[in-house]
Structures are given as C-alpha cells and as structure tokens.
Write a protein that holds these residues in place. Structure first.
Motif, short mmCIF file in Angstrom:
data_model
loop_
_atom_site.label_atom_id
_atom_site.label_comp_id
_atom_site.label_asym_id
_atom_site.label_seq_id
_atom_site.Cartn_x
_atom_site.Cartn_y
_atom_site.Cartn_z
N ASP A 125 37.65 -29.63 13.04
CA ASP A 125 37.23 -29.56 11.67
C ASP A 125 37.75 -28.27 11.27
O ASP A 125 37.23 -27.23 11.84
N THR A 126 38.71 -27.97 10.20
CA THR A 126 38.92 -26.85 9.74
C THR A 126 37.90 -26.07 9.30
O THR A 126 38.10 -24.93 8.92
N GLY A 127 36.86 -26.70 8.76
CA GLY A 127 35.66 -25.78 8.27
C GLY A 127 35.08 -24.88 9.12
O GLY A 127 34.30 -24.14 9.04
N ASP A 128 35.35 -25.05 10.71
CA ASP A 128 34.84 -24.08 11.71
C ASP A 128 35.69 -22.92 11.92
O ASP A 128 35.43 -22.14 12.86
N LEU A 129 36.63 -22.93 11.30
CA LEU A 129 37.81 -21.58 11.46
C LEU A 129 37.65 -20.56 10.57
O LEU A 129 37.48 -20.38 9.34
N TRP A 130 37.49 -19.43 11.24
CA TRP A 130 37.26 -18.16 10.75
C TRP A 130 38.31 -17.03 11.01
O TRP A 130 38.76 -16.95 12.29
N ARG A 131 38.96 -16.33 10.30
CA ARG A 131 39.94 -15.13 10.65
C ARG A 131 39.39 -13.92 10.66
O ARG A 131 38.57 -13.73 9.79
N LEU A 132 39.59 -13.15 11.82
CA LEU A 132 38.82 -12.06 12.14
C LEU A 132 39.53 -10.78 11.24
O LEU A 132 40.96 -10.88 11.50
N GLU A 133 38.85 -10.14 10.60
CA GLU A 133 39.48 -8.90 9.73
C GLU A 133 38.74 -7.60 10.34
O GLU A 133 37.58 -7.67 10.17
N LEU A 134 39.49 -6.70 11.14
CA LEU A 134 38.98 -5.66 11.59
C LEU A 134 38.68 -4.59 10.41
O LEU A 134 39.68 -4.11 9.83
N VAL A 135 37.66 -3.92 10.36
CA VAL A 135 37.35 -3.26 9.16
C VAL A 135 37.93 -1.62 9.36
O VAL A 135 38.42 -0.94 8.70
N ASP A 136 37.71 -1.26 10.68
CA ASP A 136 38.36 0.08 11.25
C ASP A 136 39.77 -0.11 11.39
O ASP A 136 40.54 -1.18 11.04
N GLU A 137 40.28 0.83 12.12
CA GLU A 137 41.63 0.81 12.35
C GLU A 137 41.80 0.11 14.08
O GLU A 137 43.15 0.34 14.68
N SER A 138 41.02 -0.29 14.48
CA SER A 138 41.26 -1.03 15.79
C SER A 138 42.31 -2.12 15.72
O SER A 138 42.44 -2.69 14.90
N GLU A 139 42.75 -2.28 16.81
CA GLU A 139 43.80 -3.24 17.09
C GLU A 139 43.25 -4.81 17.51
O GLU A 139 43.66 -5.83 17.37
N ASN B 38 43.15 -8.22 15.66
CA ASN B 38 43.09 -8.33 14.24
C ASN B 38 44.13 -9.54 13.67
O ASN B 38 45.13 -9.69 13.99
N GLY B 39 43.19 -10.55 12.70
CA GLY B 39 44.08 -11.34 12.19
C GLY B 39 43.87 -12.87 12.80
O GLY B 39 44.45 -13.84 12.66
N SER B 40 43.22 -12.82 14.04
CA SER B 40 43.07 -13.99 15.05
C SER B 40 42.22 -15.11 14.29
O SER B 40 41.32 -14.58 13.59
N VAL B 41 42.49 -16.33 14.42
CA VAL B 41 41.66 -17.18 14.01
C VAL B 41 40.65 -17.66 15.02
O VAL B 41 41.20 -18.13 16.16
#
Length: 225
Positions: free
Chosen positions: A142-156, A103-106
C-alpha cells in the motif's frame, strides 16, 4: 523494566536479521548513547521533538474508512512497548537489514507487536482535522505506508538522536503531533496526524531501541510521488 524490554528486543532483532542481513551486521542496544546509525531492521521509538511523546500504536480502530485502521498517538510513557517500530525498506527492495539510510530514502515503519504499518490517507484526523495517521492492518502493498526521510541537520544518513521529518509520499504531508490530547478513549495521549507545511511540530528523533549496525551504505529508493 527497561532492561527487560531491551533484552526482549535483542531476541526479536536476532529473529529479524535472519538470512537477509548483511554479513557484518550486529546489534546495538541504544538508550542514551549518541553516534548510532539508524539502519534497516532497527527496532526503535520515534520521539516527538516538542512534546517528547513517543509514536504509539493503540488497539482502538478508527470509525471511518474500514476496520483495518488503528489510532496512532503520541505517548509520553518511556517504557511502553507499544511504541516500538521496525524500520523497513520499500517492498521488493534489494536493500538489506543493517544498511544505512541516507537522506531522501523512502521507508516503511512496521509496528513491532501488531505488524501493522504506519499509514496516512486523505481522511480528517479526529481532533485537529488535519490528515489522519493510523497503523494499517494487512500485509498487502500500500503506497499509503511510504514515508520519505528528510534530515533536518546536515547529516548524510539517519542517526539516533538527530532531528528528522517523515514526509508522506502520497499526500506530501509531514508526520506531526502537538499538545492536543484525547480525553475519553485514550486519555492524555496526544494526537498524531499529518500536515502539509513544515513546522517545529513535525520534527522527530529516533530514541530508545535496538539498532542493527553494518558497514554498507544504501542508495535511496526511487518512488513516484
């Protein structure tokens, strides 16, 4: 048809692994089975939670902002091969294919057929006038290609069939889709855009694909917003 696509993806993933993969890496063909981790190098479809549309790259160019931006839609066809994306780390990362994605990885998503990058920028989307989402042609960083992962449940870590959001690093907006559809050029395909607020319409799940598995966990990359 679906089995043939999976077989082709297995061949593709072998080529993707190459010398950069972890020594323990192996591939898992995943259709309906759960408990499979999404890792760097995995080839997958992203399914929109509320519409069941798959994130899909078309060959239609946007009219504004340059010829390298192509329309991305939500496509309900399950067997369409233009809905496959390869999960990549940020440019210059030491992460290897097969590493887990906490979680939180780009991350970056690269379209399997065209090698274009899932991209967003501060242009209005065609139908809803939110922010445009495209597949960007070109191999330059290109920084416009970067997305940060947000897990909706409690997975690590990112898992197949578990709900996620992807937050655009530059604009802070979420990858989003809805029932608003194109009529003429891409009939019945749903608009994909990005929006600034969390909602049920920016939740996605990793679905069909070829998942590269390994035992090591990755550390989230630090990217300035």
């Amino acid at each position: 048809m679906h089995l043939r696509i999976c077989a082709l993806l297995a061949i593709v993933i072998v080529g993707l692994v190459g010398a950069q993969a972890s020594p323990e890496a192996k591939t898992v063909l995943a259709t309906n089975n759960e408990g499979v981790a999404v890792t760097y190098g995995s080839v997958l479809k992203l399914m929109h939670d509320t519409t069941n549309g798959r994130l899909h790259a078309s060959d239609i160019r946007y009219n504004a902002g340059g010829p390298q931006y192509f329309v991305v839609t939500g496509h309900r066809g399950v067997v369409n091969s233009d809905s496959y994306w390869v999960v990549k780390p940020v440019e210059g990362s030491s992460l290897e294919q097969g590493d887990l994605i906490p979680n939180g990885s780009v991350v970056r998503l690269q379209h399997m057929r065209t090698n274009n990058w899932l991209h967003s920028r501060s242009f209005p989307s065609p139908l809803s006038r939110n922010l445009e989402v495209s597949s960007r042609e070109g191999q330059d960083e290109d920084t416009g290609d970067l997305w940060r992962l947000e897990l909706v449940d409690e997975s690590e870590v990112w898992m197949k069939d578990r709900k996620i959001r992807l937050k655009h690093v530059v604009t802070g907006s979420f990858l989003h889709s809805h029932e608003m559809t194109y009529v003429r050029v891409l009939p019945r395909q749903m608009e994909v855009c990005s929006v600034g607020e969390e909602s049920v319409d920016n939740v996605w799940l990793a679905s069909e694909g070829v998942y590269l598995q390994a035992g090591s966990a990755a550390t989230p990359e630090s990217v300035e917003k």
